[in-house]
Design an enzyme around this catalytic site. Structure first.
Site, PDB file in Angstrom:
ATOM      1  N   HIS A 178     -38.454-112.391 114.866  1.00 41.02           N
ATOM      2  CA  HIS A 178     -38.016-113.782 114.997  1.00 41.02           C
ATOM      3  C   HIS A 178     -36.494-113.878 115.016  1.00 41.02           C
ATOM      4  O   HIS A 178     -35.927-114.772 115.653  1.00 41.02           O
ATOM      5  CB  HIS A 178     -38.546-114.639 113.834  1.00 41.02           C
ATOM      6  CG  HIS A 178     -40.003-114.941 113.917  1.00 41.02           C
ATOM      7  ND1 HIS A 178     -40.974-114.040 113.548  1.00 41.02           N
ATOM      8  CD2 HIS A 178     -40.671-116.048 114.335  1.00 41.02           C
ATOM      9  CE1 HIS A 178     -42.171-114.580 113.714  1.00 41.02           C
ATOM     10  NE2 HIS A 178     -42.014-115.797 114.198  1.00 41.02           N
ATOM     11  N   ASP A 250     -45.334-113.073 122.910  1.00 36.31           N
ATOM     12  CA  ASP A 250     -45.127-113.767 121.654  1.00 36.31           C
ATOM     13  C   ASP A 250     -44.152-114.909 121.960  1.00 36.31           C
ATOM     14  O   ASP A 250     -43.637-115.020 123.085  1.00 36.31           O
ATOM     15  CB  ASP A 250     -44.570-112.796 120.613  1.00 36.31           C
ATOM     16  CG  ASP A 250     -44.876-113.229 119.178  1.00 36.31           C
ATOM     17  OD1 ASP A 250     -45.221-114.400 118.969  1.00 36.31           O
ATOM     18  OD2 ASP A 250     -44.735-112.394 118.261  1.00 36.31           O
TER      19      ASP A 250
END
Length: 471
Positions: A178, A250
């Site tokens: 992330h 993702d």
């Protein structure tokens, strides 16, 4: 050819469970012709209404996805939440995994969700990993492969699409994708004979989709590109493992995919590498425009988009028929499953002589970050409702430590460790809502009960266990 069909914006519920604040995102997504959306939060009524409204406004079927690793109740209040995958695998009952997949799919379909972003096929091999941990079934490739197969079979037998993630494996990263691009230093033999095995098992089971990892694997692609943007890594998935379903990124808001470039540039690179669906960009219109311009400019072959659209259409057709009924399983309810986990959860000591009232001390390692964790007081409420809570009796220390992206670490933080140093020695019982390997971080020799996750399901199971042992 419609590039927008491959773009999936995100919709997040507000505090009251509705989605009214997402009106602009919905409008933009439908304007570009989005193939679907990923949905976070909500409740049974709001998600069902949202799904119905989206399909009606689009005038065509959509793929509506959600992260449901712990059952449909992980996102949709009012549906069944299940313990994390590691806890399910700990029971060593394959029928439990298959039932979990089927129950998740059936409840998802009941509110209009037809694409389940689960199971996690990563290996839980690195204690420092900040994001996998109990989300994975375990560390052993053979065991995890069996669990992944069972979950996929259970899910897709009911009528939803399953998604094995995060190819070729996110379990060896000490950095969270992330916030940065992790790089896995292990050699190709380790990656292909161990980490890849659960994905191969998912493919053998007919999994509809696979999600890529925003992780670099220099042994598989010396350029250092993340798997999401890597032609050789995705070629291995297509040609080596013979996967012809949807490959989905993702989230494209993650720095592991962007590494300083725009969402549009990352999307073009991902499609060029072999990805089919672009998940969760902040700006769906800009991404769709970038892809169209790349095709018109000859940067991205038109055939590549047509291939991706073919896979999207084929997947949509798989969920067109009515779903099957909710499957029966080895446990009557999720609560019975949670009780079975708690009943075998004592990692050390015994706790037969607890005295009422029960005084709770909370050590919460999950506070902070952009999204608040679920409440830590479900157990307190359960005890109070039965007249068992309060000071003066046995002291029970609750340790909450789930994998959360913002932490950037796998173990307990300094603040939690300091609290534990004070609280653990005087405890009559310590309850760990986290990974069992955290046992080594909990000082002293006081009885320690493993409860896996802070979710309401597991806190109330602890309440039943404690209540049965309190006099």
């Amino acid at each position: 050819m419609n590039p927008g069909r491959l773009v999936f914006p995100a919709l997040r519920a507000n505090a009251d469970g509705g989605f009214t604040q997402e009106a602009e995102t919905i409008r933009t997504g439908l304007d570009v012709g989005a193939g679907g959306f990923i949905i976070f939060g909500g409740n049974v009524a709001s998600v069902r209404a949202l799904a119905t409204d989206l399909v009606q406004a689009a005038g065509r079927p959509l793929l509506l996805a959600s992260d449901l690793e712990r059952g449909a109740g992980q996102q949709v209040a009012g549906l069944t939440e299940l313990p994390p995958p590691a806890a399910l695998a700990w029971l060593d009952q394959p029928d439990v995994i298959r039932w979990a997949g089927g129950l998740t799919a059936a409840e998802a379909c009941s509110v209009g969700l037809n694409w389940v972003f689960a199971p996690v096929a990563d290996l839980d091999v690195l204690p420092e990993n900040p994001i996998v941990q109990t989300r994975a079934f375990g560390a052993d490739p053979e065991m995890v492969s069996g669990c992944v197969r069972a979950w996929v079979e259970g899910c897709q037998a009911v009528g939803a699409l399953a998604c094995a993630k995060h190819y070729p494996g996110h379990g060896r990263t000490a950095v969270d994708s992330h916030v940065a691009l992790p790089s896995v230093p292990d050699n190709a033999t380790v990656l292909t004979t161990q980490d890849e095995r659960p994905f191969a098992s998912a493919i053998e089971a007919g999994v509809a989709s696979i999600m890529t990892a925003h992780v670099a694997y220099p042994a598989l692609d010396p350029s250092g590109r993340p798997a999401t943007l890597s032609p050789p890594i995705l070629a291995r998935l297509r040609e080596g493992l013979r996967f012809d379903g949807i490959v989905v990124t993702d989230a494209l808001i993650m720095e592991g995919a962007l590494s300083g470039q725009s969402e549009g540039a990352a999307a073009v690179a991902a499609l060029g590498a072999g990805v089919d669906v672009l998940l969760y960009p902040n700006d769906a219109a800009a991404v769709s425009r970038a892809v169209r311009e790349a095709v018109e400019g000859g940067v991205l072959p038109r055939e590549r988009l047509l291939e991706a659209e073919r896979r999207y259409d084929a997947s949509l057709a798989r969920v067109a028929s009515p779903p099957a009924r909710v499957p029966s399983g080895p446990y009557e309810t999720a609560e019975h499953l949670a009780d079975a986990l708690i009943d075998r959860g004592l990692l050390r000591g015994s706790a037969r002589g607890l005295k009422a009232p029960i005084e709770l001390v909370v050590v919460d390692d999950d506070l902070g970050g952009p999204y608040a964790p679920s409440p830590s007081d479900y157990l307190a409420r359960w005890l109070d409702g039965r007249g068992l809570g309060g000071p003066g009796g046995s002291r029970v220390v609750l340790v909450f430590a789930e994998p959360r992206a913002w932490k950037g670490r796998g173990g307990l933080g300094p603040a939690a460790l300091a609290q534990l140093a004070d609280a653990a020695p005087g405890a009559d019982l310590i309850v760990l809502f986290g990974h069992p390997r955290l046992e080594s971080s909990i000082p002293g020799e006081r009885p320690l009960l493993l409860a896996w996750h802070r979710q309401r399901l597991m806190q109330e199971a602890v309440g039943r266990w404690v209540g049965a042992r309190t006099r």
